[in-house]
Design an enzyme around this catalytic site. Structure first.
Site, PDB file in Angstrom:
ATOM      1  N   LYS A  75      15.115  -8.125 -19.954  1.00  0.00           N
ATOM      2  CA  LYS A  75      15.958  -8.701 -18.889  1.00  0.00           C
ATOM      3  C   LYS A  75      17.159  -9.434 -19.473  1.00  0.00           C
ATOM      4  O   LYS A  75      18.286  -9.269 -19.014  1.00  0.00           O
ATOM      5  CB  LYS A  75      15.133  -9.671 -18.027  1.00  0.00           C
ATOM      6  CG  LYS A  75      13.993  -9.053 -17.263  1.00  0.00           C
ATOM      7  CD  LYS A  75      13.329 -10.050 -16.335  1.00  0.00           C
ATOM      8  CE  LYS A  75      12.669 -11.205 -17.063  1.00  0.00           C
ATOM      9  NZ  LYS A  75      11.533 -10.791 -17.902  1.00  0.00           N
ATOM     10  N   ARG A 148      10.424 -16.374  -9.788  1.00  0.00           N
ATOM     11  CA  ARG A 148       9.222 -15.754 -10.352  1.00  0.00           C
ATOM     12  C   ARG A 148       8.070 -15.749  -9.348  1.00  0.00           C
ATOM     13  O   ARG A 148       7.039 -15.138  -9.611  1.00  0.00           O
ATOM     14  CB  ARG A 148       8.784 -16.494 -11.620  1.00  0.00           C
ATOM     15  CG  ARG A 148       9.835 -16.488 -12.707  1.00  0.00           C
ATOM     16  CD  ARG A 148       9.358 -17.175 -13.965  1.00  0.00           C
ATOM     17  NE  ARG A 148       8.567 -16.282 -14.801  1.00  0.00           N
ATOM     18  CZ  ARG A 148       8.131 -16.603 -16.010  1.00  0.00           C
ATOM     19  NH1 ARG A 148       8.384 -17.794 -16.507  1.00  0.00           N
ATOM     20  NH2 ARG A 148       7.431 -15.744 -16.710  1.00  0.00           N
ATOM     21  N   ARG A 182       9.449  -9.352 -31.924  1.00  0.00           N
ATOM     22  CA  ARG A 182      10.627 -10.211 -31.794  1.00  0.00           C
ATOM     23  C   ARG A 182      10.735 -11.197 -32.963  1.00  0.00           C
ATOM     24  O   ARG A 182       9.747 -11.810 -33.371  1.00  0.00           O
ATOM     25  CB  ARG A 182      10.587 -10.985 -30.471  1.00  0.00           C
ATOM     26  CG  ARG A 182      10.782 -10.108 -29.271  1.00  0.00           C
ATOM     27  CD  ARG A 182      11.064 -10.891 -28.012  1.00  0.00           C
ATOM     28  NE  ARG A 182       9.913 -11.642 -27.530  1.00  0.00           N
ATOM     29  CZ  ARG A 182       9.775 -12.060 -26.272  1.00  0.00           C
ATOM     30  NH1 ARG A 182      10.711 -11.790 -25.387  1.00  0.00           N
ATOM     31  NH2 ARG A 182       8.714 -12.746 -25.918  1.00  0.00           N
ATOM     32  N   ARG A 226       8.538 -16.546 -32.531  1.00  0.00           N
ATOM     33  CA  ARG A 226       8.254 -17.531 -31.496  1.00  0.00           C
ATOM     34  C   ARG A 226       6.772 -17.863 -31.479  1.00  0.00           C
ATOM     35  O   ARG A 226       5.922 -16.992 -31.646  1.00  0.00           O
ATOM     36  CB  ARG A 226       8.676 -16.982 -30.126  1.00  0.00           C
ATOM     37  CG  ARG A 226      10.145 -17.136 -29.844  1.00  0.00           C
ATOM     38  CD  ARG A 226      10.589 -16.424 -28.584  1.00  0.00           C
ATOM     39  NE  ARG A 226       9.695 -16.558 -27.445  1.00  0.00           N
ATOM     40  CZ  ARG A 226       9.961 -16.065 -26.233  1.00  0.00           C
ATOM     41  NH1 ARG A 226      11.084 -15.405 -26.034  1.00  0.00           N
ATOM     42  NH2 ARG A 226       9.115 -16.227 -25.245  1.00  0.00           N
ATOM     43  N   ARG A 237       0.478 -13.427 -20.632  1.00  0.00           N
ATOM     44  CA  ARG A 237       1.721 -13.464 -19.853  1.00  0.00           C
ATOM     45  C   ARG A 237       1.851 -12.223 -18.976  1.00  0.00           C
ATOM     46  O   ARG A 237       2.293 -12.305 -17.829  1.00  0.00           O
ATOM     47  CB  ARG A 237       2.932 -13.569 -20.786  1.00  0.00           C
ATOM     48  CG  ARG A 237       3.110 -14.915 -21.429  1.00  0.00           C
ATOM     49  CD  ARG A 237       4.571 -15.209 -21.770  1.00  0.00           C
ATOM     50  NE  ARG A 237       5.179 -14.188 -22.594  1.00  0.00           N
ATOM     51  CZ  ARG A 237       5.282 -14.233 -23.921  1.00  0.00           C
ATOM     52  NH1 ARG A 237       4.765 -15.263 -24.578  1.00  0.00           N
ATOM     53  NH2 ARG A 237       5.876 -13.276 -24.591  1.00  0.00           N
TER      54      ARG A 237
END
Length: 290
Positions: A75, A148, A182, A226, A237
């Protein structure tokens, strides 16, 4: 609650014409996998307690779009490119949360516990952070990570007219690999991904290839991961997204504003097709390349 006292008082909802780009996009939605049931849902108003400080723009205001999609779908990447292309702010609530986490603000410790467990940040905290970002008002924007929940969508709907909701979709196997791959450069802040995703097509479904986004040599030794990008947290998640956030698809589908876009691969394959789905001029593609 204290957070609600930060928000502006509800105003009478005004009708604001959408921009020429948004109007053109919506006219072509029937050919771009947009679902419209033809009937609006009746949304209970929560604005009396929870207005956001968004302002209705002039008649020629810029687009007001929302990006939906599972964690890790991209996104932020595509919203940022479109923000540059269309000249509107890209407002990512994930960035707002991470900014608060890195500060010594009163919410930092509370947010750290929530994020590290893979849970959704509460409506009150998100609205608090977003209201700070929007205090000056915006003439057009692309929201990434908000709303959300249905409750957040109702709050947003009451104070501004969302033109279009882009729902990015990607196979869950690829989502997991992307999140685990990531990396961020601790020095320059650049975002990279070391995952090379190559999913073979089966039973008539297309395959999927996404090349890694590798860092330049001077960043290689400075990459960090992260804290919440672990397999356990990422899976949690995704589970929460399916349970809590996916109902937003029906919320916006019922209003004729949902554009569903299946990512066919990485940025080189997906970006031109997304521009086409949005009815944007392909000549603008180079100007948005980053």
């Amino acid at each position: 609650m204290a957070v609600l006292h930060r928000l502006w008082r509800a105003r009478a909802r005004a009708s604001t014409p959408i921009s020429s780009i948004a109007a053109s996009t919506i006219r072509t939605l029937s050919s771009c996998s947009v679902a419209n049931s033809g009937a609006d849902l009746e949304a209970p108003s929560l604005l009396a307690q929870n207005p956001l400080p968004l302002r209705h723009g002039p008649k020629d205001r810029n687009v007001q779009w929302v990006f939906l999609g599972c964690p890790g779908v991209g996104k932020g990447t595509y919203a940022s490119r479109l923000s540059h292309l269309l000249g509107v702010p890209h407002i990512a609530t994930g960035d707002l949360v991470r900014g608060e986490l890195s500060s010594s603000g009163p919410l930092a410790s509370q947010l750290a516990e929530i994020v590290n467990q893979g849970k959704l940040v509460s409506d009150e905290i998100i609205i608090n952070l977003l209201s700070k970002r929007l205090e000056a008002g915006e003439s057009g924007f692309i929201l990434d990570g908000f709303p959300r929940t249905i409750r957040q969508a109702e709050i947003l709907e009451g104070v501004t007219d969302i033109d279009l909701v882009v729902n990015l979709k990607l196979q869950e196997e690829a989502l997991l690999a992307k999140c685990l791959g990531r990396r961020t450069c601790s020095e320059c802040g650049g975002n990279y991904n070391i995952a090379c995703i190559d999913i073979k097509g089966e039973n008539g479904s297309p395959g999927l290839y996404m090349a890694p986004l590798l860092p330049p040599p001077h960043c290689e030794s400075k990459l960090i991961t992260r804290a919440d990008d672990t397999e356990e947290v990422v899976k949690e998640r995704l589970r929460i997204y399916h349970d809590v956030t996916q109902p937003l698809e029906e919320f916006y589908r019922s209003r004729g504003k949902l554009l569903e876009f299946d990512l066919p691969g990485g940025i080189p394959e997906s970006w031109p097709k997304l521009l086409q789905a949005l009815n944007l001029d392909h000549n603008d593609e180079q100007s948005a390349a980053a």
